[in-house]
Design an enzyme around this catalytic site. Structure first.
Site, PDB file in Angstrom:
ATOM      1  N   GLY A 182       1.157  -6.787  -7.859  1.00 31.92           N
ATOM      2  CA  GLY A 182       0.074  -7.247  -7.000  1.00 31.92           C
ATOM      3  C   GLY A 182      -0.699  -8.425  -7.543  1.00 31.92           C
ATOM      4  O   GLY A 182      -1.809  -8.710  -7.063  1.00 31.92           O
ATOM      5  N   ASP A 233       5.504  -5.293 -14.167  1.00 36.53           N
ATOM      6  CA  ASP A 233       5.507  -4.385 -13.021  1.00 36.53           C
ATOM      7  C   ASP A 233       6.488  -3.264 -13.307  1.00 36.53           C
ATOM      8  O   ASP A 233       7.660  -3.518 -13.612  1.00 36.53           O
ATOM      9  CB  ASP A 233       5.913  -5.165 -11.766  1.00 36.53           C
ATOM     10  N   GLY A 239       0.800  -1.221   0.000  1.00 30.09           N
ATOM     11  CA  GLY A 239       0.000   0.000   0.000  1.00 30.09           C
ATOM     12  C   GLY A 239       0.829   1.266   0.000  1.00 30.09           C
ATOM     13  O   GLY A 239       0.347   2.337   0.388  1.00 30.09           O
ATOM     14  N   SER A 259       5.054  -5.553  -1.895  1.00 29.76           N
ATOM     15  CA  SER A 259       5.209  -4.151  -2.280  1.00 29.76           C
ATOM     16  C   SER A 259       5.867  -3.362  -1.137  1.00 29.76           C
ATOM     17  O   SER A 259       6.982  -3.697  -0.732  1.00 29.76           O
ATOM     18  CB  SER A 259       3.853  -3.564  -2.676  1.00 29.76           C
TER      19      SER A 259
END
Length: 328
Positions: free
Chosen positions: A303, A272, A88, A169
């Protein structure tokens, strides 16, 4: 960040409005696909073979964990422990988000592991290294369980010699930091599992230039904003050690010596935009003499593992790879 960069960033990105004077306003989170930001409670009773419960570690700073445990031991006497840090961009998400909850349930069920999902503090209200400190304190809490009588229900079959840190992430960045700090402090870990770890820098990589606007869920505008909102006040730009591992990590690893870090599984995706930075990070670990396995899924976007779609070949493969890594 420099004044010029601040003034050029007067825009709304995701759940934030970033004013030209450098101030931030957090707005209601965007809905996102399939209730991306929706929050769900823990499941104290077993559902599909996994139960979960929340434990507050520090009420004042809002640090808590959601502990998942599988119902069946599958002929095992003990279970490994996976400490999971959600993604996030250090500014979004929580351990209660449905997408994080479902993924941790899947990990606990598939891996036959106790999964400790950490709800760490977010920026810009709490800039780095706040999340790093929370992540490390969660590790110390887990280690403390082995020496206490608390939480023996959730950890009744835990193997405290097999503690792994894992993140996706931003959580991958965080997990790597926790692993480094643990190594520096002489705390043993069984391994680190880093899913598309979040890194950056001022110069653009080939994958950033090629894929910077190809995925609406993560763009260069988004990643730049996340670092702007996340790095410590006074950071000149994205060439900061928290963001760009080429700056201090090689020296840190040299001081630890060859093999100083716990073995690592690094998963990246060819679609990505952060691909090249993640590969560069993995090579830094390897060049310093650390055990590292890099998996590069050519068709995976950022993701890909979080959607929980069994029809996605890479999703199935990465779960198998993680399970294998835990058994090694």
């Amino acid at each position: 960040m420099g004044d010029e960069e601040r003034k050029s960033s007067g825009k709304q990105i995701g759940g934030f409005v970033f004013a030209e004077d450098g101030s931030y306003v957090r707005t209601p989170p965007p809905t996102g696909p399939a209730g991306f930001f929706a929050e769900v409670p823990a499941n104290p009773s077993f559902i599909d073979g996994v139960a979960s419960r929340d434990v507050i570690l520090d009420k004042d700073r809002g640090l808590w964990v959601r502990v998942f445990r599988p119902e069946e031991l599958e002929n095992r006497s003990t279970l490994p422990i996976v400490i999971f840090y959600h993604g996030g961009g250090f500014i979004y998400m929580s351990a209660a988000n449905a997408i994080v909850h479902r993924f941790c349930e899947t990990l606990s069920r598939k891996l036959g592991a106790i999964v400790v999902s950490v709800n760490y503090r977010l920026a810009p209200e709490h800039r780095l290294p706040a999340a790093y400190d929370d992540g490390y304190d969660a590790l110390k809490w887990v280690r403390g369980i082995a020496k206490s009588s608390s939480d023996q229900d959730a950890f009744a079959h835990a193997d405290f010699s097999k503690i792994f840190v894992m993140g996706d992430s931003a959580g991958g960045n965080l997990a790597a930091r926790v692993a480094l700090r643990a190594a520096q402090d002489g705390i043993p870990l069984a391994g680190q599992i880093l899913l598309q770890p979040f890194y950056g820098g001022t110069s653009r990589t080939e994958s950033e230039l090629k894929l910077g606007s190809s995925n609406p869920m993560i763009t260069l505008d988004t990643t730049d904003f996340c670092w702007l909102a996340t790095l410590p006040e006074g950071a000149a730009d994205r060439d900061h050690p928290f963001c760009n591992p080429t700056l201090e990590l090689p020296g840190d690893l040299a001081r630890l010596g060859a093999g100083g870090l716990p073995r690592a599984l690094v998963v990246v995706g060819g679609k990505d935009l952060l691909h090249d930075r993640q590969v560069e990070f993995a090579r830094i670990l390897e060049d310093a003499g650390n055990a590292m396995k890099l998996i590069d899924y050519e068709n995976a976007s950022h993701g890909f593992y979080a959607v929980g779609d069994a029809s996605c070949q890479e999703y199935v493969l990465v779960l198998d790879e993680i399970a294998s890594f835990l058994r090694e």
